[in-house]
Design a protein around this motif. Structure first.
Motif, short mmCIF file in Angstrom:
data_model
loop_
_atom_site.label_atom_id
_atom_site.label_comp_id
_atom_site.label_asym_id
_atom_site.label_seq_id
_atom_site.Cartn_x
_atom_site.Cartn_y
_atom_site.Cartn_z
N PHE A 114 1.48 2.86 -2.96
CA PHE A 114 1.06 2.04 -1.83
C PHE A 114 0.19 2.83 -0.86
O PHE A 114 -0.87 2.36 -0.43
CB PHE A 114 2.28 1.48 -1.08
CG PHE A 114 1.97 0.97 0.29
CD1 PHE A 114 1.21 -0.17 0.46
CD2 PHE A 114 2.42 1.65 1.42
CE1 PHE A 114 0.90 -0.64 1.74
CE2 PHE A 114 2.13 1.20 2.69
CZ PHE A 114 1.37 0.05 2.85
N ASN A 117 -3.20 3.38 -2.21
CA ASN A 117 -3.92 2.12 -2.18
C ASN A 117 -4.50 1.84 -0.79
O ASN A 117 -5.69 1.55 -0.65
CB ASN A 117 -2.92 1.01 -2.58
CG ASN A 117 -3.61 -0.25 -3.01
OD1 ASN A 117 -4.80 -0.46 -2.72
ND2 ASN A 117 -2.89 -1.10 -3.71
N ILE A 118 -3.65 1.94 0.22
CA ILE A 118 -4.10 1.59 1.57
C ILE A 118 -5.07 2.63 2.11
O ILE A 118 -6.03 2.29 2.80
CB ILE A 118 -2.89 1.39 2.52
CG1 ILE A 118 -3.29 0.58 3.76
CG2 ILE A 118 -2.28 2.70 2.95
CD1 ILE A 118 -2.74 -0.79 3.76
N LYS A 121 -8.37 1.79 0.70
CA LYS A 121 -8.91 0.63 1.41
C LYS A 121 -9.57 1.04 2.73
O LYS A 121 -10.61 0.53 3.11
CB LYS A 121 -7.74 -0.32 1.71
CG LYS A 121 -8.15 -1.73 2.07
CD LYS A 121 -8.45 -2.54 0.84
CE LYS A 121 -8.97 -3.93 1.22
NZ LYS A 121 -9.61 -4.56 0.06
N PHE A 122 -8.94 1.97 3.42
CA PHE A 122 -9.41 2.38 4.74
C PHE A 122 -10.53 3.42 4.69
O PHE A 122 -11.21 3.65 5.67
CB PHE A 122 -8.25 2.95 5.56
CG PHE A 122 -7.28 1.92 6.07
CD1 PHE A 122 -7.65 0.57 6.16
CD2 PHE A 122 -6.00 2.28 6.46
CE1 PHE A 122 -6.75 -0.39 6.63
CE2 PHE A 122 -5.11 1.33 6.94
CZ PHE A 122 -5.48 0.00 7.02
N PHE B 93 1.66 -4.77 9.06
CA PHE B 93 1.19 -3.39 9.06
C PHE B 93 0.16 -3.14 10.17
O PHE B 93 0.02 -2.02 10.64
CB PHE B 93 0.56 -3.07 7.70
CG PHE B 93 0.30 -1.63 7.46
CD1 PHE B 93 1.31 -0.78 7.06
CD2 PHE B 93 -0.98 -1.10 7.63
CE1 PHE B 93 1.07 0.57 6.83
CE2 PHE B 93 -1.24 0.26 7.40
CZ PHE B 93 -0.20 1.08 7.00
N VAL B 107 -4.97 -6.38 5.62
CA VAL B 107 -4.34 -5.63 4.53
C VAL B 107 -3.07 -6.28 3.99
O VAL B 107 -2.35 -5.69 3.18
CB VAL B 107 -4.02 -4.17 4.95
CG1 VAL B 107 -5.31 -3.39 5.17
CG2 VAL B 107 -3.14 -4.13 6.19
N ILE B 110 -2.13 -6.12 0.29
CA ILE B 110 -1.79 -4.78 -0.22
C ILE B 110 -0.38 -4.41 0.22
O ILE B 110 0.40 -3.83 -0.53
CB ILE B 110 -2.79 -3.73 0.33
CG1 ILE B 110 -4.17 -3.93 -0.30
CG2 ILE B 110 -2.29 -2.32 0.04
CD1 ILE B 110 -5.21 -2.96 0.20
N PHE B 114 4.29 -4.14 -1.69
CA PHE B 114 5.05 -2.92 -1.41
C PHE B 114 6.34 -3.25 -0.65
O PHE B 114 7.42 -2.77 -1.00
CB PHE B 114 4.20 -1.94 -0.61
CG PHE B 114 5.01 -0.86 0.06
CD1 PHE B 114 5.63 0.13 -0.70
CD2 PHE B 114 5.16 -0.83 1.44
CE1 PHE B 114 6.38 1.12 -0.09
CE2 PHE B 114 5.91 0.15 2.05
CZ PHE B 114 6.53 1.12 1.28
#
Ligand code: FES
Ligand code: FES
Lengths: 149, 149
Positions: A114, A117-118, A121-122, B93, B107, B110, B114
């Motif tokens: 996770f 993944n995030i 994305k960022f 988040f 997000v 994503i 999780f």
DNA sequence: AAATAAAAAGACCTTTTTATCTTTTATTTA
DNA sequence: TAAATAAAAGATAAAAAGGTCTTTTTATTT
């Protein structure tokens, strides 16, 4: 995981990316109202973002905040880095001193994918690209519109 | 996401599950030392967990904390619920007032898988089962052993 | 019974985070 | 040039989180 400060900064910057430009600057007050965050607090955060060249500002009447082409090339990661520090995105979910696969906590192998993944994305899209995607996909930056109760 | 309090409580309870029993009780001090958390703080947390029947305690010499068969049927979710409140595991988040697929933040899709994953992990196994799995798979509850620097 | 060990209870302190307020500076417009 | 507007800067305040200390209660051992 992220502090409120970072969250406010991310949402506000994305809002700015979508709604403002050099020709149409926006005041803190307007943005704060739009996405429902405390405006003096946001003012502080925006100061930091200007300093980090993630957004731009002009003082005086007709002044306000906006995002230049150059600004728009920064990433959400840059925002987090400047407000919280990037490590906040890589901490162990259960508080161990380090998060790594050599010494995994009980949930490491659920958390780690996770986080990757995030982080991707960022990091892999500029703020301008991210903002466009957000708009195209109908994601929300506030739920103010839901306060119909 | 989780407060330190919850993290301490989870790690300490799992440690207790692995190392103590009705016949071999453990003092706060020992546990705190073992997993490297401040002991007066942990004492407070354990009070709450006793109250919630997640762990047991006996006062006096030879007293201490331990986990009964009944206690062991509780879940990590129960710990979180009693320290932080479960909502802490379901917050958006990026700080939107609610996290749901109808009004997703940038997000959400994503983060949501999780969250479901980790929630399942914390809810579908008893603390005793979870603890056994942790031991069998060689997961760590502390990185104290790494402090060789 | 006295001494001791350990948890329970609750008051208290410290630091960090969040939020506000006030003054100054820059810019525009009348 | 004066008035108005908006950000910058910095001081301050309030709230929450994290952590400590002291006293009381309970059980055990001698
Ligand atoms: S070690 Fe805990 S999340 Fe990676
Ligand atoms: S709405 Fe933001 S994580 Fe679900």
């Amino acid at each position: 995981m992220l502090s409120r400060a970072s969250k406010y900064a991310i949402l506000s910057t994305l809002y700015l990316a979508e709604h403002a430009s050099k020709e149409k600057k926006m005041s803190v007050k307007k943005i704060a109202e739009a996405i429902d965050v405390p405006s003096p607090f946001l003012a502080k955060l925006f100061q930091q973002l200007v300093h980090a060249k993630i957004i731009s500002s002009i003082k005086g009447p007709k002044g306000g905040f906006f995002i230049t082409k150059k600004n728009g090339e920064k990433t959400v990661c840059d925002i987090i880095e400047n407000i919280d520090g990037l490590h906040k995105l890589n901490e162990c979910f259960l508080g161990l001193n380090e998060c790594d696969g050599e010494n995994p906590c009980p949930v490491h192998f659920i958390v780690e994918p996770f986080k990757r993944n995030i982080l991707g994305k960022f990091r892999d899209k500029s703020i301008m690209e991210f903002s466009k995607e957000v708009a195209d996909n109908g994601r929300f930056l506030t739920l103010k519109h839901l306060d119909l109760d």
